[in-house]
Design a protein around this motif. Structure first.
Motif, PDB file in Angstrom:
ATOM      1  N   HIS A 206      42.373  34.313  48.834  1.00  0.00           N
ATOM      2  CA  HIS A 206      42.655  35.394  47.883  1.00  0.00           C
ATOM      3  C   HIS A 206      42.752  36.712  48.644  1.00  0.00           C
ATOM      4  O   HIS A 206      42.158  36.870  49.706  1.00  0.00           O
ATOM      5  CB  HIS A 206      41.516  35.434  46.851  1.00  0.00           C
ATOM      6  CG  HIS A 206      41.726  36.424  45.749  1.00  0.00           C
ATOM      7  ND1 HIS A 206      41.260  37.708  45.817  1.00  0.00           N
ATOM      8  CD2 HIS A 206      42.376  36.333  44.556  1.00  0.00           C
ATOM      9  CE1 HIS A 206      41.598  38.357  44.703  1.00  0.00           C
ATOM     10  NE2 HIS A 206      42.276  37.535  43.928  1.00  0.00           N
ATOM     11  N   SER A 276      38.038  43.260  42.144  1.00  0.00           N
ATOM     12  CA  SER A 276      38.680  42.032  41.643  1.00  0.00           C
ATOM     13  C   SER A 276      38.390  41.788  40.172  1.00  0.00           C
ATOM     14  O   SER A 276      39.085  41.007  39.535  1.00  0.00           O
ATOM     15  CB  SER A 276      38.295  40.774  42.431  1.00  0.00           C
ATOM     16  OG  SER A 276      38.921  40.808  43.683  1.00  0.00           O
ATOM     17  N   GLU A 297      33.297  51.067  43.805  1.00  0.00           N
ATOM     18  CA  GLU A 297      34.240  50.175  43.121  1.00  0.00           C
ATOM     19  C   GLU A 297      35.663  50.600  43.418  1.00  0.00           C
ATOM     20  O   GLU A 297      35.993  51.786  43.404  1.00  0.00           O
ATOM     21  CB  GLU A 297      33.995  50.172  41.612  1.00  0.00           C
ATOM     22  CG  GLU A 297      34.875  49.137  40.915  1.00  0.00           C
ATOM     23  CD  GLU A 297      34.515  48.872  39.461  1.00  0.00           C
ATOM     24  OE1 GLU A 297      33.631  49.558  38.925  1.00  0.00           O
ATOM     25  OE2 GLU A 297      35.154  47.969  38.872  1.00  0.00           O
ATOM     26  N   ARG A 298      36.490  49.594  43.687  1.00  0.00           N
ATOM     27  CA  ARG A 298      37.904  49.864  43.961  1.00  0.00           C
ATOM     28  C   ARG A 298      38.767  48.946  43.120  1.00  0.00           C
ATOM     29  O   ARG A 298      38.272  47.982  42.520  1.00  0.00           O
ATOM     30  CB  ARG A 298      38.168  49.742  45.467  1.00  0.00           C
ATOM     31  CG  ARG A 298      38.620  48.378  45.975  1.00  0.00           C
ATOM     32  CD  ARG A 298      37.702  47.257  45.666  1.00  0.00           C
ATOM     33  NE  ARG A 298      38.104  45.952  46.121  1.00  0.00           N
ATOM     34  CZ  ARG A 298      38.925  45.100  45.504  1.00  0.00           C
ATOM     35  NH1 ARG A 298      39.501  45.392  44.389  1.00  0.00           N
ATOM     36  NH2 ARG A 298      39.183  43.912  46.010  1.00  0.00           N
ATOM     37  N   GLY A 300      42.631  46.873  42.805  1.00  0.00           N
ATOM     38  CA  GLY A 300      43.875  46.423  43.426  1.00  0.00           C
ATOM     39  C   GLY A 300      44.288  45.122  42.796  1.00  0.00           C
ATOM     40  O   GLY A 300      43.644  44.642  41.860  1.00  0.00           O
ATOM     41  N   MET A 301      45.348  44.554  43.295  1.00  0.00           N
ATOM     42  CA  MET A 301      45.774  43.235  42.826  1.00  0.00           C
ATOM     43  C   MET A 301      46.605  42.579  43.915  1.00  0.00           C
ATOM     44  O   MET A 301      47.018  43.240  44.868  1.00  0.00           O
ATOM     45  CB  MET A 301      46.530  43.351  41.500  1.00  0.00           C
ATOM     46  CG  MET A 301      47.784  44.185  41.541  1.00  0.00           C
ATOM     47  SD  MET A 301      48.368  44.659  39.883  1.00  0.00           S
ATOM     48  CE  MET A 301      48.664  43.073  39.138  1.00  0.00           C
ATOM     49  N   THR A 302      46.834  41.281  43.764  1.00  0.00           N
ATOM     50  CA  THR A 302      47.589  40.542  44.770  1.00  0.00           C
ATOM     51  C   THR A 302      48.884  41.269  45.122  1.00  0.00           C
ATOM     52  O   THR A 302      49.230  41.396  46.298  1.00  0.00           O
ATOM     53  CB  THR A 302      47.905  39.126  44.218  1.00  0.00           C
ATOM     54  OG1 THR A 302      46.668  38.497  43.892  1.00  0.00           O
ATOM     55  CG2 THR A 302      48.644  38.287  45.224  1.00  0.00           C
ATOM     56  N   VAL A 321      37.435  53.246  38.731  1.00  0.00           N
ATOM     57  CA  VAL A 321      37.849  52.678  40.021  1.00  0.00           C
ATOM     58  C   VAL A 321      38.291  53.773  40.987  1.00  0.00           C
ATOM     59  O   VAL A 321      38.942  53.513  41.989  1.00  0.00           O
ATOM     60  CB  VAL A 321      38.944  51.607  39.839  1.00  0.00           C
ATOM     61  CG1 VAL A 321      38.374  50.397  39.097  1.00  0.00           C
ATOM     62  CG2 VAL A 321      40.161  52.152  39.088  1.00  0.00           C
ATOM     63  N   ASP A 381      48.188  46.265  33.933  1.00  0.00           N
ATOM     64  CA  ASP A 381      46.849  46.735  33.571  1.00  0.00           C
ATOM     65  C   ASP A 381      46.962  47.995  32.725  1.00  0.00           C
ATOM     66  O   ASP A 381      47.736  48.898  33.036  1.00  0.00           O
ATOM     67  CB  ASP A 381      46.034  47.070  34.833  1.00  0.00           C
ATOM     68  CG  ASP A 381      45.595  45.824  35.570  1.00  0.00           C
ATOM     69  OD1 ASP A 381      45.146  44.871  34.896  1.00  0.00           O
ATOM     70  OD2 ASP A 381      45.714  45.790  36.807  1.00  0.00           O
ATOM     71  N   ARG A 396      43.734  43.969  30.960  1.00  0.00           N
ATOM     72  CA  ARG A 396      45.108  43.516  31.131  1.00  0.00           C
ATOM     73  C   ARG A 396      45.882  43.805  29.849  1.00  0.00           C
ATOM     74  O   ARG A 396      45.351  43.651  28.745  1.00  0.00           O
ATOM     75  CB  ARG A 396      45.148  42.003  31.403  1.00  0.00           C
ATOM     76  CG  ARG A 396      44.512  41.569  32.682  1.00  0.00           C
ATOM     77  CD  ARG A 396      45.251  42.020  33.904  1.00  0.00           C
ATOM     78  NE  ARG A 396      46.606  41.475  34.006  1.00  0.00           N
ATOM     79  CZ  ARG A 396      47.540  41.974  34.827  1.00  0.00           C
ATOM     80  NH1 ARG A 396      47.283  43.044  35.568  1.00  0.00           N
ATOM     81  NH2 ARG A 396      48.729  41.438  34.889  1.00  0.00           N
ATOM     82  N   LYS A 486      36.578  36.688  37.530  1.00  0.00           N
ATOM     83  CA  LYS A 486      37.285  37.225  36.367  1.00  0.00           C
ATOM     84  C   LYS A 486      37.004  36.371  35.135  1.00  0.00           C
ATOM     85  O   LYS A 486      37.102  35.146  35.206  1.00  0.00           O
ATOM     86  CB  LYS A 486      38.792  37.204  36.607  1.00  0.00           C
ATOM     87  CG  LYS A 486      39.268  38.234  37.575  1.00  0.00           C
ATOM     88  CD  LYS A 486      40.793  38.220  37.557  1.00  0.00           C
ATOM     89  CE  LYS A 486      41.363  38.267  38.952  1.00  0.00           C
ATOM     90  NZ  LYS A 486      41.112  39.506  39.641  1.00  0.00           N
TER      91      LYS A 486
HETATM   92  P1  AMP Z   1      44.194  39.548  41.595  1.00  0.00           P
HETATM   93  O1  AMP Z   1      45.660  39.629  41.749  1.00  0.00           O
HETATM   94  O2  AMP Z   1      43.664  38.162  41.471  1.00  0.00           O
HETATM   95  O3  AMP Z   1      43.485  40.321  42.685  1.00  0.00           O
HETATM   96  O4  AMP Z   1      43.822  40.241  40.213  1.00  0.00           O
HETATM   97  C1  AMP Z   1      44.150  41.588  40.014  1.00  0.00           C
HETATM   98  C2  AMP Z   1      43.629  42.062  38.698  1.00  0.00           C
HETATM   99  O5  AMP Z   1      42.204  42.102  38.701  1.00  0.00           O
HETATM  100  C3  AMP Z   1      44.058  43.477  38.398  1.00  0.00           C
HETATM  101  O6  AMP Z   1      45.374  43.529  37.891  1.00  0.00           O
HETATM  102  C4  AMP Z   1      42.999  43.907  37.406  1.00  0.00           C
HETATM  103  O7  AMP Z   1      43.311  43.437  36.111  1.00  0.00           O
HETATM  104  C5  AMP Z   1      41.763  43.182  37.907  1.00  0.00           C
HETATM  105  N1  AMP Z   1      40.914  44.064  38.722  1.00  0.00           N
HETATM  106  C6  AMP Z   1      40.867  44.188  40.054  1.00  0.00           C
HETATM  107  N2  AMP Z   1      39.931  45.078  40.428  1.00  0.00           N
HETATM  108  C7  AMP Z   1      39.377  45.551  39.284  1.00  0.00           C
HETATM  109  C8  AMP Z   1      38.353  46.496  38.976  1.00  0.00           C
HETATM  110  N3  AMP Z   1      37.683  47.131  39.927  1.00  0.00           N
HETATM  111  N4  AMP Z   1      38.071  46.725  37.669  1.00  0.00           N
HETATM  112  C9  AMP Z   1      38.725  46.073  36.689  1.00  0.00           C
HETATM  113  N5  AMP Z   1      39.692  45.163  36.914  1.00  0.00           N
HETATM  114  C10 AMP Z   1      40.012  44.902  38.197  1.00  0.00           C
END
Ligand code: AMP
Length: 502
Positions: A206, A276, A297-298, A300-302, A321, A381, A396, A486
């Motif tokens: 991941h 995450s 806290e930060r 991001g996403m894939t 965040v 998001d 989401r 999640k």
């Molecule tokens: P992934 O692509 O598996 O890393 O999932 C990304 C998604 O996780 C994001 O689009 C958010 O919806 C959620 N996410 C990641 N970091 C956070 C955070 N600090 N607070 C809330 N949601 C988060």
């Protein structure tokens, strides 16, 4: 031309004799080992026919060898394609059919079960949790130096499939510069140096464990203590020799259950990062009270790597965040009209910058649909930016509930429920309802002295507008979560789909 991403690692090498990865069993690898071993993998891949631009798919247990293989793939000019170890052979079949890798590396114990799924692949290699298997043997056979395949900033370095809770999983194409620029930024903003020792207990299939944690440490010349999985007791015992921990919220809630977690235990640590999934404000407060550290806290996403972070120096505000990272533009827009929204207004979060991926593998229409004409990526998001500039994630977009024509943001309702005495946590979902279209429904994990359904409803009255109050409150022992912590609201929606049917 150099190999853009691998240059970041090469240039970050402090003393080649310095330890880069150490395991709980006491295995140590130096930076010199990392260069040599990743070179051996690159040579082995080339000898097996891997060409620049090819994909190498990998579904294996975590070990230092996976990191050497990842870097070997990058040095061979190919794209690294890691797959969640939980995927079944049928799921793997889809990914392999879609990505058409030249080589697939799997766990020796799964080789037989995966034979059918991987039938069209040129070669299947194996690698186990101890770092042995035919992939490692192929690397062992290589002698001499390998020349890194030149790759520019825009070339593909990795493909990561999104979890795909709705529809088919999409392969996010990440370039050399997506990864390199994000690692450089995180080294800067989180102040990583070669003196850092990171406790690495995240999976490496991941973006969080593979890129955020690993690339950042490699780019700074630091060290990783490489744990196979989340083990709160082991993490606690390592804190005395470490400086940083990166985890999903579950890491922090689990560690808080350890009586040994004290200010003294965390004395040598300088940074705790969470991401995450949303970190409960209560976890943030409890952590600070117990350890003296404010979790950073930060978000991001894939597809985007990291986009925002709470400040290293400055207020780390629970439930937010933080600010967009340097070089990243973030805006909140009205999902209907696309108009930019002002402070505190909730809308769709869009981001643009060197961190944002190139598009979805072989899905040009999906890619086009998720980018605005001016290059901003529509994250999916919902959130807002407050008057101080802190970004808040509301959830989401697909989890938004529309009840009786009104928008209900689950996070707002969850925050109220979570604050009730005796409630551990909650997930608020929308379920089909004959009158309202969707009915707000709360799924609650109660601890000792938790209120019952009537108690929750009575407590919310007057705190939330009537249309936001749940129609029903269901109690469960725990919420379904994926490996990244999640909450899987899709599973809750499926399980309770018929709740309001006549
Ligand atoms: P992934 O692509 O598996 O890393 O999932 C990304 C998604 O996780 C994001 O689009 C958010 O919806 C959620 N996410 C990641 N970091 C956070 C955070 N600090 N607070 C809330 N949601 C988060």
């Amino acid at each position: 031309m150099t190999n853009h991403l691998f240059s970041l690692v090469r240039d970050g090498v402090p003393d080649p004799a310095k330890t880069v990865i150490e395991t709980p069993e006491g295995r140590r690898y130096t930076y010199a080992d990392l260069i040599a071993r990743s070179g051996a993998y690159a040579a082995a891949l080339q000898a097996a026919g891997v060409q620049p631009g090819d994909r190498v798919a990998v579904q294996v247990e975590k070990s230092p060898e996976v990191i050497f293989l990842y870097l070997g793939v990058v040095r061979a000019g190919a794209a690294f394609l890691p797959l969640n170890t939980a995927y079944t052979p049928a799921e793997i079949g889809y990914f392999l059919g879609d990505a058409e890798p030249t080589i697939f590396v799997c766990d020796p114990g799964k080789r037989e079960a995966l034979a059918q799924a991987a039938s069209g692949i040129r070669a299947i290699w194996t690698l186990d949790a101890a770092g042995t298997g035919s992939a490692a043997e192929a690397a062992d056979r290589q002698v001499g130096d390998v020349t890194d395949v030149p790759r520019g900033p825009e070339d593909l370095a990795a493909i990561l499939y999104t979890s795909g809770t709705t529809g088919r999983s999409k392969g996010a194409m990440l370039t050399h510069d997506n990864l390199a620029s994000n690692a450089r930024t995180l080294v800067d903003v989180w102040r990583f140096t070669e003196d850092d020792v990171l406790i690495h207990a995240l999976p490496v299939f991941h973006t969080h464990g593979l890129f955020v944690a690993t690339n950042t440490v490699l780019a700074s010349g630091g060290t990783m203590l490489f744990l196979p999985r989340l083990d709160p007791k082991l993490i606690l015992s390592l804190m005395g020799r470490a400086t940083a921990l990166m985890g999903v919220p579950t890491f922090y809630t689990r560690l808080l259950k350890e009586p040994g977690l004290t200010q003294e235990a965390a004395r040598g640590m300088r940074l705790f990062v969470s991401g995450s999934a949303p970190l409960l404000a209560e976890t943030h407060r409890e952590w600070q009270a117990r350890t003296g550290h404010a979790i950073l806290e930060r978000y991001g996403m894939t597809e985007t790597n990291m986009s925002t972070s709470n400040p290293y120096a400055g207020d780390r505000v629970a439930g937010t965040v933080g600010f967009p990272l340097p070089g990243v533009s973030l805006r909140v827009v009205d999902p209907e009209t696309g108009a930019a929204l002002g402070p505190d207004a909730v809308g769709m979060i869009e981001v643009k910058g060197p961190n944002v991926f190139k598009g979805y593998w072989r899905m040009p229409e999906k890619t086009e649909a998720e980018f605005q004409p001016d290059g901003f990526f529509i994250t999916g998001d919902l959130g807002k930016v407050d008057t101080r500039g802190y970004v808040h994630i509301v959830g989401r977009g697909k989890d938004l509930i529309i009840s009786g024509g009104f928008n209900v943001y689950p996070k707002e309702v969850e925050t109220e429920i979570d604050a009730l005495p005796g409630v551990v946590e909650s997930a608020v979902i929308g379920l089909a309802h004959p009158d309202f279209g969707e009915a707000v429904t709360a799924v609650v994990v109660g601890g000792m002295n938790a209120p019952d359904e009537a108690g929750v409803l009575a407590a919310l009255e007057g705190r939330l507008a009537r249309f936001k109050c749940p129609k029903r409150v269901l109690f469960v022992d725990e919420l379904p979560r994926n490996t990244m912590g999640k909450v899987q609201k899709n599973l809750l929606r499926e399980a309770h789909a018929g709740l309001y049917r006549a």
